[in-house]
Design a protein around this motif. Structure first.
Motif, mmCIF file in Angstrom:
data_model
loop_
_atom_site.group_PDB
_atom_site.id
_atom_site.type_symbol
_atom_site.label_atom_id
_atom_site.label_comp_id
_atom_site.label_asym_id
_atom_site.label_seq_id
_atom_site.Cartn_x
_atom_site.Cartn_y
_atom_site.Cartn_z
ATOM 1 N N ARG A 278 -2.991 10.230 2.884
ATOM 2 C CA ARG A 278 -4.243 9.767 2.282
ATOM 3 C C ARG A 278 -5.443 10.073 3.164
ATOM 4 O O ARG A 278 -5.360 9.980 4.380
ATOM 5 C CB ARG A 278 -4.210 8.256 2.099
ATOM 6 N N ARG B 298 -3.024 -5.002 -8.934
ATOM 7 C CA ARG B 298 -3.091 -6.171 -8.050
ATOM 8 C C ARG B 298 -3.718 -7.373 -8.756
ATOM 9 O O ARG B 298 -4.660 -7.254 -9.521
ATOM 10 C CB ARG B 298 -3.880 -5.917 -6.762
ATOM 11 N N GLU C 47 -7.861 -5.404 -8.526
ATOM 12 C CA GLU C 47 -8.359 -6.286 -7.460
ATOM 13 C C GLU C 47 -8.086 -5.601 -6.121
ATOM 14 O O GLU C 47 -7.059 -4.949 -5.983
ATOM 15 C CB GLU C 47 -7.622 -7.632 -7.485
ATOM 16 N N PRO C 48 -8.962 -5.785 -5.137
ATOM 17 C CA PRO C 48 -10.230 -6.470 -5.267
ATOM 18 C C PRO C 48 -11.132 -5.766 -6.282
ATOM 19 O O PRO C 48 -11.055 -4.551 -6.425
ATOM 20 C CB PRO C 48 -10.827 -6.398 -3.856
ATOM 21 N N TYR D 124 -0.185 -10.641 1.016
ATOM 22 C CA TYR D 124 -0.969 -10.098 2.141
ATOM 23 C C TYR D 124 -1.504 -11.164 3.088
ATOM 24 O O TYR D 124 -1.527 -10.967 4.304
ATOM 25 C CB TYR D 124 -2.119 -9.218 1.622
ATOM 26 N N ASP E 155 0.846 -1.193 0.000
ATOM 27 C CA ASP E 155 0.000 0.000 0.000
ATOM 28 C C ASP E 155 0.884 1.247 0.000
ATOM 29 O O ASP E 155 1.867 1.308 0.729
ATOM 30 C CB ASP E 155 -0.869 0.040 1.265
ATOM 31 N N SER F 237 -1.603 2.490 -8.373
ATOM 32 C CA SER F 237 -2.787 2.971 -9.103
ATOM 33 C C SER F 237 -2.437 4.099 -10.067
ATOM 34 O O SER F 237 -2.918 4.119 -11.205
ATOM 35 C CB SER F 237 -3.867 3.413 -8.122
ATOM 36 N N SER G 20 -0.974 -10.491 -4.799
ATOM 37 C CA SER G 20 -1.418 -9.714 -3.635
ATOM 38 C C SER G 20 -1.943 -10.647 -2.553
ATOM 39 O O SER G 20 -1.719 -10.422 -1.366
ATOM 40 C CB SER G 20 -2.522 -8.719 -4.021
ATOM 41 N N SER G 21 -2.624 -11.696 -2.963
ATOM 42 C CA SER G 21 -3.122 -12.656 -1.966
ATOM 43 C C SER G 21 -1.953 -13.345 -1.268
ATOM 44 O O SER G 21 -1.953 -13.519 -0.057
ATOM 45 C CB SER G 21 -3.999 -13.729 -2.624
HETATM 46 P P1 TYD Z 1 -7.293 -1.238 -2.195
HETATM 47 O O1 TYD Z 1 -8.242 -0.612 -1.244
HETATM 48 O O2 TYD Z 1 -7.667 -1.298 -3.609
HETATM 49 O O3 TYD Z 1 -5.931 -0.506 -1.933
HETATM 50 P P2 TYD Z 1 -4.669 -0.306 -2.842
HETATM 51 O O4 TYD Z 1 -4.900 0.985 -3.559
HETATM 52 O O5 TYD Z 1 -3.518 -0.230 -1.884
HETATM 53 O O6 TYD Z 1 -4.562 -1.491 -3.751
HETATM 54 O O7 TYD Z 1 -6.890 -2.708 -1.745
HETATM 55 C C1 TYD Z 1 -7.391 -3.189 -0.611
HETATM 56 C C2 TYD Z 1 -6.429 -3.974 0.205
HETATM 57 O O8 TYD Z 1 -6.652 -5.345 -0.069
HETATM 58 C C3 TYD Z 1 -4.953 -3.716 -0.002
HETATM 59 O O9 TYD Z 1 -4.414 -3.260 1.222
HETATM 60 C C4 TYD Z 1 -4.395 -5.089 -0.270
HETATM 61 C C5 TYD Z 1 -5.478 -6.027 0.133
HETATM 62 N N1 TYD Z 1 -5.519 -7.292 -0.647
HETATM 63 C C6 TYD Z 1 -5.290 -8.482 -0.004
HETATM 64 O O10 TYD Z 1 -5.036 -8.505 1.211
HETATM 65 N N2 TYD Z 1 -5.357 -9.659 -0.703
HETATM 66 C C7 TYD Z 1 -5.646 -9.683 -2.031
HETATM 67 O O11 TYD Z 1 -5.706 -10.768 -2.647
HETATM 68 C C8 TYD Z 1 -5.895 -8.429 -2.706
HETATM 69 C C9 TYD Z 1 -6.243 -8.420 -4.160
HETATM 70 C C10 TYD Z 1 -5.825 -7.253 -1.969
#
Ligand code: TYD
Length: 198
Positions: free
Chosen positions: A146, A88, A36-37, A96, A9, A14, A92-93
């Protein structure tokens, strides 16, 4: 061609994804920008801050379900010969949820193997992964600026997320130092795509 953009993050994913799309479109290359999500995904504030292995397992499966539908959408776009850029994707999965699943599954290696096995239903993998690298201690100030902050943005946790990313770096990954000027980051990212798929 399918490109995913990964990073912790606050690494600037983006902005890079949007800029890349604009540049490629200017060159007459059709781009499908996605993330994603996806908009289908719903997560509560409690789930974002719950650092238990149970919650991580639950999120892992839900992110994977979300990805199953996302994958179908990506496949449709690739069939139309579009360049797909996803802010993502599967890594990312791993990055994270991995550090928390470790408490259930053991060490990083075992956890990565488990997650990759579960993710075999995701057959569409990115051709290129662009990893925007930034040291976790350097993102705190970016995130503080932010307005909307997510529960995932905790420095101690992000350090572990970062460790998982470093472990996953592979031949089709391009690591870009995200502290470089924005223009330079975009240039390297576009060169990477053109170099592999001119
Ligand atoms: P988001 O709010 O879109 O933030 P960013 O702009 O940082 O991508 O993403 C939401 C959060 O979801 C982000 O901190 C990462 C997390 N995430 C997971 O934990 N697992 C996953 O598989 C994905 C796709 C995202």
């Amino acid at each position: 061609m399918f490109v995913s953009i990964e990073g912790i993050d606050g690494s600037g994913k983006s902005t890079l994804a949007r800029t890349m799309k604009n540049r490629l479109m200017e060159l007459g290359k059709p781009v499908f920008l996605t993330k994603e999500p996806t908009d289908r995904f719903f997560i509560t504030a409690r789930e974002q801050t719950d650092r238990t292995a149970e919650n991580a397992a639950d999120l892992f499966f839900r992110f994977t379900t979300d990805r199953l539908f996302h994958q179908a959408e990506i496949n449709r776009e690739l069939e139309k010969s579009r360049i797909v850029i996803s802010d993502r994707y599967v890594h990312s999965s791993y990055a994270y949820q991995g550090p928390l699943l470790e408490n259930l599954l053991g060490d990083m290696k075992t956890t990565l193997e488990w997650m990759m096995n579960v993710s075999r239903i995701i057959s569409r993998m990115p051709d290129i992964v662009i990893f925007l690298d930034i040291a976790p201690e350097n993102i705190t100030s970016r995130i503080a600026r932010r307005k909307v902050r997510s529960g995932f943005e905790d420095p101690v946790y992000l350090k572990k997320v970062h460790d998982y990313y470093l472990k996953m770096i592979d031949k089709n990954w391009k690591v870009i130092d995200s502290t470089l000027p924005q223009e330079k980051v975009v240039e390297i990212a576009l060169e990477t795509i053109n170099g592999k798929y001119p």
